[in-house]
Motif scaffolding. Sequence first.
Motif, PDB file in Angstrom:
ATOM      1  N   LYS A 132      28.141  36.209  -7.202  1.00  0.00           N
ATOM      2  CA  LYS A 132      28.012  34.773  -6.991  1.00  0.00           C
ATOM      3  C   LYS A 132      29.395  34.147  -6.953  1.00  0.00           C
ATOM      4  O   LYS A 132      30.204  34.340  -7.858  1.00  0.00           O
ATOM      5  CB  LYS A 132      27.173  34.133  -8.099  1.00  0.00           C
ATOM      6  CG  LYS A 132      26.898  32.644  -7.851  1.00  0.00           C
ATOM      7  CD  LYS A 132      25.987  32.061  -8.902  1.00  0.00           C
ATOM      8  CE  LYS A 132      25.698  30.587  -8.614  1.00  0.00           C
ATOM      9  NZ  LYS A 132      24.808  29.982  -9.643  1.00  0.00           N
ATOM     10  N   ILE A 133      29.656  33.405  -5.884  1.00  0.00           N
ATOM     11  CA  ILE A 133      30.944  32.722  -5.710  1.00  0.00           C
ATOM     12  C   ILE A 133      30.672  31.219  -5.685  1.00  0.00           C
ATOM     13  O   ILE A 133      29.879  30.743  -4.871  1.00  0.00           O
ATOM     14  CB  ILE A 133      31.647  33.165  -4.415  1.00  0.00           C
ATOM     15  CG1 ILE A 133      31.876  34.676  -4.437  1.00  0.00           C
ATOM     16  CG2 ILE A 133      32.966  32.429  -4.248  1.00  0.00           C
ATOM     17  CD1 ILE A 133      32.454  35.218  -3.151  1.00  0.00           C
ATOM     18  N   ILE A 134      31.306  30.496  -6.569  1.00  0.00           N
ATOM     19  CA  ILE A 134      31.118  29.043  -6.642  1.00  0.00           C
ATOM     20  C   ILE A 134      32.424  28.351  -6.300  1.00  0.00           C
ATOM     21  O   ILE A 134      33.509  28.945  -6.367  1.00  0.00           O
ATOM     22  CB  ILE A 134      30.645  28.609  -8.045  1.00  0.00           C
ATOM     23  CG1 ILE A 134      31.705  28.948  -9.102  1.00  0.00           C
ATOM     24  CG2 ILE A 134      29.318  29.246  -8.387  1.00  0.00           C
ATOM     25  CD1 ILE A 134      31.369  28.431 -10.482  1.00  0.00           C
ATOM     26  N   GLN A 135      32.316  27.106  -5.898  1.00  0.00           N
ATOM     27  CA  GLN A 135      33.489  26.294  -5.590  1.00  0.00           C
ATOM     28  C   GLN A 135      33.715  25.303  -6.724  1.00  0.00           C
ATOM     29  O   GLN A 135      32.781  24.660  -7.201  1.00  0.00           O
ATOM     30  CB  GLN A 135      33.319  25.562  -4.266  1.00  0.00           C
ATOM     31  CG  GLN A 135      34.602  24.878  -3.787  1.00  0.00           C
ATOM     32  CD  GLN A 135      34.524  24.453  -2.335  1.00  0.00           C
ATOM     33  OE1 GLN A 135      33.543  24.749  -1.656  1.00  0.00           O
ATOM     34  NE2 GLN A 135      35.546  23.793  -1.841  1.00  0.00           N
ATOM     35  N   LEU A 136      34.966  25.202  -7.142  1.00  0.00           N
ATOM     36  CA  LEU A 136      35.320  24.353  -8.273  1.00  0.00           C
ATOM     37  C   LEU A 136      35.943  23.050  -7.795  1.00  0.00           C
ATOM     38  O   LEU A 136      36.596  23.004  -6.745  1.00  0.00           O
ATOM     39  CB  LEU A 136      36.308  25.076  -9.202  1.00  0.00           C
ATOM     40  CG  LEU A 136      35.865  26.434  -9.761  1.00  0.00           C
ATOM     41  CD1 LEU A 136      36.929  26.978 -10.704  1.00  0.00           C
ATOM     42  CD2 LEU A 136      34.527  26.334 -10.453  1.00  0.00           C
ATOM     43  N   GLY A 137      35.721  22.028  -8.590  1.00  0.00           N
ATOM     44  CA  GLY A 137      36.331  20.729  -8.337  1.00  0.00           C
ATOM     45  C   GLY A 137      37.089  20.253  -9.551  1.00  0.00           C
ATOM     46  O   GLY A 137      36.931  20.772 -10.669  1.00  0.00           O
ATOM     47  N   GLN A 138      37.893  19.243  -9.361  1.00  0.00           N
ATOM     48  CA  GLN A 138      38.755  18.722 -10.424  1.00  0.00           C
ATOM     49  C   GLN A 138      38.013  17.637 -11.198  1.00  0.00           C
ATOM     50  O   GLN A 138      37.461  16.706 -10.626  1.00  0.00           O
ATOM     51  CB  GLN A 138      40.045  18.170  -9.811  1.00  0.00           C
ATOM     52  CG  GLN A 138      41.153  17.911 -10.798  1.00  0.00           C
ATOM     53  CD  GLN A 138      42.418  17.440 -10.088  1.00  0.00           C
ATOM     54  OE1 GLN A 138      42.455  16.359  -9.507  1.00  0.00           O
ATOM     55  NE2 GLN A 138      43.462  18.262 -10.134  1.00  0.00           N
ATOM     56  N   LEU A 139      38.031  17.783 -12.522  1.00  0.00           N
ATOM     57  CA  LEU A 139      37.349  16.833 -13.394  1.00  0.00           C
ATOM     58  C   LEU A 139      38.284  16.474 -14.542  1.00  0.00           C
ATOM     59  O   LEU A 139      38.711  17.338 -15.296  1.00  0.00           O
ATOM     60  CB  LEU A 139      36.049  17.417 -13.942  1.00  0.00           C
ATOM     61  CG  LEU A 139      35.205  16.508 -14.838  1.00  0.00           C
ATOM     62  CD1 LEU A 139      34.667  15.341 -14.027  1.00  0.00           C
ATOM     63  CD2 LEU A 139      34.069  17.288 -15.476  1.00  0.00           C
ATOM     64  N   LYS A 140      38.588  15.180 -14.666  1.00  0.00           N
ATOM     65  CA  LYS A 140      39.464  14.715 -15.739  1.00  0.00           C
ATOM     66  C   LYS A 140      38.614  14.194 -16.889  1.00  0.00           C
ATOM     67  O   LYS A 140      37.643  13.470 -16.685  1.00  0.00           O
ATOM     68  CB  LYS A 140      40.407  13.617 -15.231  1.00  0.00           C
ATOM     69  CG  LYS A 140      41.449  14.132 -14.237  1.00  0.00           C
ATOM     70  CD  LYS A 140      42.464  13.069 -13.892  1.00  0.00           C
ATOM     71  CE  LYS A 140      43.541  13.616 -12.958  1.00  0.00           C
ATOM     72  NZ  LYS A 140      44.564  12.594 -12.634  1.00  0.00           N
ATOM     73  N   THR A 141      38.994  14.578 -18.090  1.00  0.00           N
ATOM     74  CA  THR A 141      38.250  14.149 -19.267  1.00  0.00           C
ATOM     75  C   THR A 141      38.487  12.673 -19.545  1.00  0.00           C
ATOM     76  O   THR A 141      39.502  12.103 -19.172  1.00  0.00           O
ATOM     77  CB  THR A 141      38.665  14.977 -20.487  1.00  0.00           C
ATOM     78  OG1 THR A 141      40.074  14.798 -20.716  1.00  0.00           O
ATOM     79  CG2 THR A 141      38.396  16.449 -20.255  1.00  0.00           C
ATOM     80  N   ILE A 142      37.517  12.058 -20.234  1.00  0.00           N
ATOM     81  CA  ILE A 142      37.612  10.627 -20.541  1.00  0.00           C
ATOM     82  C   ILE A 142      38.588  10.373 -21.689  1.00  0.00           C
ATOM     83  O   ILE A 142      39.337   9.412 -21.686  1.00  0.00           O
ATOM     84  CB  ILE A 142      36.212  10.077 -20.891  1.00  0.00           C
ATOM     85  CG1 ILE A 142      35.277  10.265 -19.699  1.00  0.00           C
ATOM     86  CG2 ILE A 142      36.292   8.610 -21.294  1.00  0.00           C
ATOM     87  CD1 ILE A 142      33.850   9.845 -19.982  1.00  0.00           C
ATOM     88  N   ILE A 143      38.585  11.285 -22.657  1.00  0.00           N
ATOM     89  CA  ILE A 143      39.431  11.072 -23.839  1.00  0.00           C
ATOM     90  C   ILE A 143      40.901  11.123 -23.472  1.00  0.00           C
ATOM     91  O   ILE A 143      41.694  10.282 -23.871  1.00  0.00           O
ATOM     92  CB  ILE A 143      39.092  12.121 -24.914  1.00  0.00           C
ATOM     93  CG1 ILE A 143      37.631  11.983 -25.335  1.00  0.00           C
ATOM     94  CG2 ILE A 143      40.017  11.969 -26.118  1.00  0.00           C
ATOM     95  CD1 ILE A 143      37.191  13.036 -26.326  1.00  0.00           C
ATOM     96  N   ASN A 144      41.254  12.134 -22.695  1.00  0.00           N
ATOM     97  CA  ASN A 144      42.656  12.299 -22.311  1.00  0.00           C
ATOM     98  C   ASN A 144      42.712  12.479 -20.805  1.00  0.00           C
ATOM     99  O   ASN A 144      42.307  13.513 -20.278  1.00  0.00           O
ATOM    100  CB  ASN A 144      43.271  13.511 -23.030  1.00  0.00           C
ATOM    101  CG  ASN A 144      44.761  13.656 -22.749  1.00  0.00           C
ATOM    102  OD1 ASN A 144      45.359  12.825 -22.069  1.00  0.00           O
ATOM    103  ND2 ASN A 144      45.361  14.705 -23.277  1.00  0.00           N
ATOM    104  N   SER A 145      43.189  11.489 -20.115  1.00  0.00           N
ATOM    105  CA  SER A 145      43.188  11.523 -18.646  1.00  0.00           C
ATOM    106  C   SER A 145      44.129  12.575 -18.087  1.00  0.00           C
ATOM    107  O   SER A 145      44.017  12.957 -16.932  1.00  0.00           O
ATOM    108  CB  SER A 145      43.579  10.142 -18.096  1.00  0.00           C
ATOM    109  OG  SER A 145      44.870   9.773 -18.562  1.00  0.00           O
TER     110      SER A 145
END
Length: 284
Positions: A132-145
Amino acid sequence: AFGICNLLGSFFSSQVISASFSRSALNFEMNGISQMSSIVQALICLLCLLFLMPLLSPLPKCVLASVVTVSVHRLIKNGVNECKFLLKVSRIELIEFLAAFIAPLIVGLEIGIFIAIGVSIMVGLIRHTFIKIIQLGQLKTIINSDNTEYVDVEIFHEANFVENITILETKAELSFANSRKLVDKIRELLEDQRKYIIVSLMLTQIMDTTTIAQIETLFGNLKSEGAYLGFSYCRPEVIEVMKRYEIMKKKQFPENIKMFVSTHDAVLYFQGLINDNDQYQTIK
């Protein structure tokens, strides 16, 4: 343990030993937790053989079978519950369960066990074949941007694709049986002019030489076209195989194949390359 005892005991003409599920189930039902329970059972069996055989010998075999069935009813109940559980949770494991249950009943115990082992091996190969190959995206946390994570875009809809960079993650060990899917995916991205590709190996512990050779050949031919591939979160076992591959082949990997400690480091490196290329084209 029983096999070793019988093997060593055969040199001294000892009696063959064995065990049964019925005695184990009975011991469990009686809450036996030490070897004393086995001693008590042995003494009861000895007393029955010495004094109760005249009374037990006329019993039909169906009665004896019913006694054994009652003693293992908990095992049967647990088996039925396990079958229902696997039917709802993991059907591929249900195949192994049914093979181990049905094969000994049809062809006999010894051959049935070998069939169950073979089915288990085949299921393991199937699991490794369908990678299984998935594509990743960028996610910034709320606590520390400033803290950036890369997650599956199909699960985390808030994640954003990184501009001009494609990030993939494999969820299996890479071998000759499944590496073709990864190589075809990378080739498909290259045909779509996606020249900056990152493959996260966080969940990959093994990468064989077939996979390395295919990727090396692919990107070695595309070096002049500005295509880059980055491996992130490489485990020590994978790095060691790559180093030995380079030593035996007596050549370094193409310069457009890089290894990074983390996916974010790979993204920053490729963004720097993209900015440098944009500045070069502007000046030119």
